[in-house]
Design a protein around this motif. Structure first.
Motif, mmCIF file in Angstrom:
data_model
loop_
_atom_site.group_PDB
_atom_site.id
_atom_site.type_symbol
_atom_site.label_atom_id
_atom_site.label_comp_id
_atom_site.label_asym_id
_atom_site.label_seq_id
_atom_site.Cartn_x
_atom_site.Cartn_y
_atom_site.Cartn_z
ATOM 1 N N ILE A 1 0.827 -1.207 0.000
ATOM 2 C CA ILE A 1 0.000 0.000 0.000
ATOM 3 C C ILE A 1 0.863 1.259 0.000
ATOM 4 O O ILE A 1 0.533 2.266 -0.647
ATOM 5 N N LEU A 2 1.997 1.217 0.693
ATOM 6 C CA LEU A 2 2.906 2.367 0.686
ATOM 7 C C LEU A 2 3.394 2.669 -0.727
ATOM 8 O O LEU A 2 3.689 3.824 -1.066
ATOM 9 N N GLY A 3 3.496 1.626 -1.560
ATOM 10 C CA GLY A 3 3.926 1.828 -2.942
ATOM 11 C C GLY A 3 2.977 2.695 -3.738
ATOM 12 O O GLY A 3 3.378 3.331 -4.730
ATOM 13 N N LEU A 4 1.690 2.749 -3.335
ATOM 14 C CA LEU A 4 0.719 3.573 -4.053
ATOM 15 C C LEU A 4 1.059 5.058 -3.941
ATOM 16 O O LEU A 4 0.648 5.861 -4.789
ATOM 17 N N ILE A 5 1.791 5.428 -2.912
ATOM 18 C CA ILE A 5 2.146 6.843 -2.720
ATOM 19 C C ILE A 5 3.063 7.334 -3.841
ATOM 20 O O ILE A 5 2.962 8.487 -4.281
ATOM 21 N N VAL A 6 3.939 6.449 -4.324
ATOM 22 C CA VAL A 6 4.902 6.859 -5.355
ATOM 23 C C VAL A 6 4.459 6.472 -6.760
ATOM 24 O O VAL A 6 5.164 6.755 -7.733
ATOM 25 N N ALA A 7 3.304 5.826 -6.901
ATOM 26 C CA ALA A 7 2.815 5.447 -8.233
ATOM 27 C C ALA A 7 2.434 6.703 -9.010
ATOM 28 O O ALA A 7 1.760 7.598 -8.485
ATOM 29 N N ASN A 8 2.855 6.769 -10.277
ATOM 30 C CA ASN A 8 2.536 7.959 -11.072
ATOM 31 C C ASN A 8 1.965 7.655 -12.447
ATOM 32 O O ASN A 8 1.719 8.566 -13.235
ATOM 33 N N VAL A 9 1.767 6.372 -12.760
ATOM 34 C CA VAL A 9 1.089 5.973 -14.002
ATOM 35 C C VAL A 9 0.172 4.795 -13.680
ATOM 36 O O VAL A 9 0.391 4.072 -12.696
ATOM 37 N N PRO A 10 -0.883 4.556 -14.490
ATOM 38 C CA PRO A 10 -1.849 3.495 -14.175
ATOM 39 C C PRO A 10 -1.236 2.106 -14.010
ATOM 40 O O PRO A 10 -1.649 1.345 -13.131
ATOM 41 N N TRP A 11 -0.219 1.770 -14.838
ATOM 42 C CA TRP A 11 0.293 0.404 -14.743
ATOM 43 C C TRP A 11 0.997 0.159 -13.406
ATOM 44 O O TRP A 11 1.068 -0.981 -12.938
ATOM 45 N N HIS A 12 1.520 1.204 -12.765
ATOM 46 C CA HIS A 12 2.054 1.052 -11.406
ATOM 47 C C HIS A 12 0.954 0.580 -10.456
ATOM 48 O O HIS A 12 1.160 -0.318 -9.638
ATOM 49 N N ILE A 13 -0.220 1.205 -10.584
ATOM 50 C CA ILE A 13 -1.365 0.829 -9.746
ATOM 51 C C ILE A 13 -1.749 -0.621 -9.989
ATOM 52 O O ILE A 13 -1.995 -1.387 -9.041
ATOM 53 N N TYR A 14 -1.791 -1.021 -11.259
ATOM 54 C CA TYR A 14 -2.223 -2.383 -11.593
ATOM 55 C C TYR A 14 -1.279 -3.432 -10.993
ATOM 56 O O TYR A 14 -1.727 -4.448 -10.443
ATOM 57 N N VAL A 15 0.030 -3.180 -11.112
ATOM 58 C CA VAL A 15 1.014 -4.136 -10.574
ATOM 59 C C VAL A 15 0.871 -4.247 -9.058
ATOM 60 O O VAL A 15 0.857 -5.349 -8.486
ATOM 61 N N LEU A 16 0.736 -3.109 -8.394
ATOM 62 C CA LEU A 16 0.609 -3.113 -6.930
ATOM 63 C C LEU A 16 -0.688 -3.802 -6.500
ATOM 64 O O LEU A 16 -0.710 -4.539 -5.510
ATOM 65 N N LEU A 17 -1.766 -3.589 -7.251
ATOM 66 C CA LEU A 17 -3.039 -4.220 -6.899
ATOM 67 C C LEU A 17 -3.004 -5.726 -7.145
ATOM 68 O O LEU A 17 -3.635 -6.500 -6.410
#
Length: 421
Positions: A90-106
């Motif tokens: 969840i902490l990784g969501l703070i530094v996500a800046n493009v949609p695919w970052h969100i998808y990988v973390l989810l």
């Protein structure tokens, strides 16, 4: 059922306290993710739909294997480790800046959630007696549905007042607190190596889980009905906002009111089932399917004729229909817990959960195609009629499911090894 027996069960209280914290945190971050992608990044509806897919896909694919792991390893350790990893993700969501970052973390988040869920089901079987299982499952459902109502509201306030990063940070801390609460649980049993001289393969364990489900009529037919029902339900449910938009009085405010009443309906049915015991889980599921299906048909029909005062009838019907949904899920989960030996709980819930999640992912896509072809109103009426038909078909299977399941219940009860604090 002994009065307040669960309130004296310290292990159960730790488990439910952890659920309160993590469920609230989940809804805080989920609404923040939707806000981030919809308003800050201005992504397409398809890109937003990938959020739900990425969360649900790991349970669909990995659920059966996660169930085997939950039966082989220490369930307490699995839950604590899963929460710690989710805290970091969840902490990784703070530094996500493009949609695919969100998808990988989810996807990673969903993977550890798929490990957590069957382990939690197995733990519940270990620390709660069968006589108290319906009340325990109902309280768990009340917590989950309450979080759906409270979480988005808190998330909206926090996003406005403190920003998105604060929400993700709070959710991360919620997983850490959940892990600390779960650490207070008693040491749980491991079953694989103790009960068999040679450790079987994962395929062998999965086959054993399939054979057990096939052996118990309630779990076999119940899982099939749950799969078809969820498929039909999600076809219409995912199009609710579109249906409201077609009404003369439709507005975002009405959408919010309907969603709130839906969550409240599930919450109320959970509270009722926590207080009153259902004698026949199958009959409870049948009644719930009929009520839910009738609600969908009625909403679709009133939308078709553009019946006035939709701010009154849409929330009321949605509330009643959603309360029927509680009578589907809670009795089913309670009965599966009672009918499954403690050393197989992970596998059984992993397999059934995987099938139900598959329907949850396919349903919205199928509903989207059907809505484009026949119209959303027709989808609602057809879905409701399908649920009513399934409820009537379930009545015909009632004697077949209940005739032999009491023998299996006795066998499962003898193998239940309650973990003591």
């Amino acid at each position: 059922m002994k009065k307040n027996a669960l309130l004296r069960n310290r292990s159960y209280l730790y488990l439910m306290s952890a659920q309160v914290v993590s469920n609230l945190g989940d809804w805080l971050s989920l609404m923040a993710i939707f806000s981030l992608m919809a308003f800050k990044w201005d992504v397409s509806p398809l890109e937003i739909s990938f959020v739900v897919i990425c969360l649900g896909l790991p349970m669909t694919v990995l659920g059966p294997v996660s169930g085997v792991i939950a039966d082989r390893m220490n369930r307490k350790v699995i839950m604590v480790v899963s929460d710690l990893f989710r805290c970091v993700i969840i902490l990784g969501l703070i530094v996500a800046n493009v949609p695919w970052h969100i998808y990988v973390l989810l996807l990673l988040l969903g993977t550890f959630s798929s490990l957590f869920t069957p382990a939690k089901s197995g733990m519940l079987k270990e620390i709660v007696n069968d006589e108290e299982m319906q009340q325990a499952a109902s309280i768990s459902s009340v917590i989950q549905d309450g979080a759906k109502i409270i979480g988005p509201a808190i998330s909206g306030v926090l996003v406005t007042a403190a920003g998105l990063d604060s929400v993700f940070l709070l959710d991360s801390m919620s997983f850490l607190l959940s892990a600390l609460l779960l650490f207070m649980l008693p040491k749980t049993r491991t079953f694989g190596s103790k009960e068999k001289p040679e450790h079987p393969s994962i395929i062998s364990d999965l086959k054993e889980g399939f054979l057990y489900i096939k052996k118990v009529p309630f779990i076999l037919y119940g899982t099939g009905i749950m799969f078809v029902s969820m498929l039909i339900l999600q076809m219409a449910d995912a199009q609710f906002s579109v249906l409201i938009r077609l009404l003369k009085e439709g507005s975002p405010a009405l959408v919010g009111l309907v969603v709130t009443c839906s969550g409240t309906g599930f919450l109320v049915s959970g509270l009722c089932l926590a207080k009153w015991k259902v004698r026949s889980p199958w009959q409870g599921m049948t009644m719930g399917l009929f009520l839910l299906g009738s609600g969908f048909v009625l909403v679709g029909y009133l939308a078709r004729i553009q019946f006035p005062h939709s701010f009154i009838w849409a929330p009321v019907i949605t509330f009643l229909a959603a309360s029927g949904g509680g009578f589907i899920f809670i009795p089913f989960n309670t009965a599966v817990q009672k009918l499954t030996p403690v050393h197989m709980t992970g596998r059984v819930f992993g397999l059934t959960g995987s099938m139900i999640m598959t329907a949850t992912l396919i349903g919205p896509v199928a509903g989207g195609f059907a809505g484009n072809h026949w119209g959303v109103i027709s989808v609602f009426i057809a879905s409701g009629a399908g649920l009513v038909t399934i409820s009537l078909a379930a009545l015909l299977l009632r004697k077949r499911t209940e005739r032999s399941d009491h023998l299996v219940t006795e066998s499962a009860g003898r193998t239940q090894g309650k973990t003591t604090a």
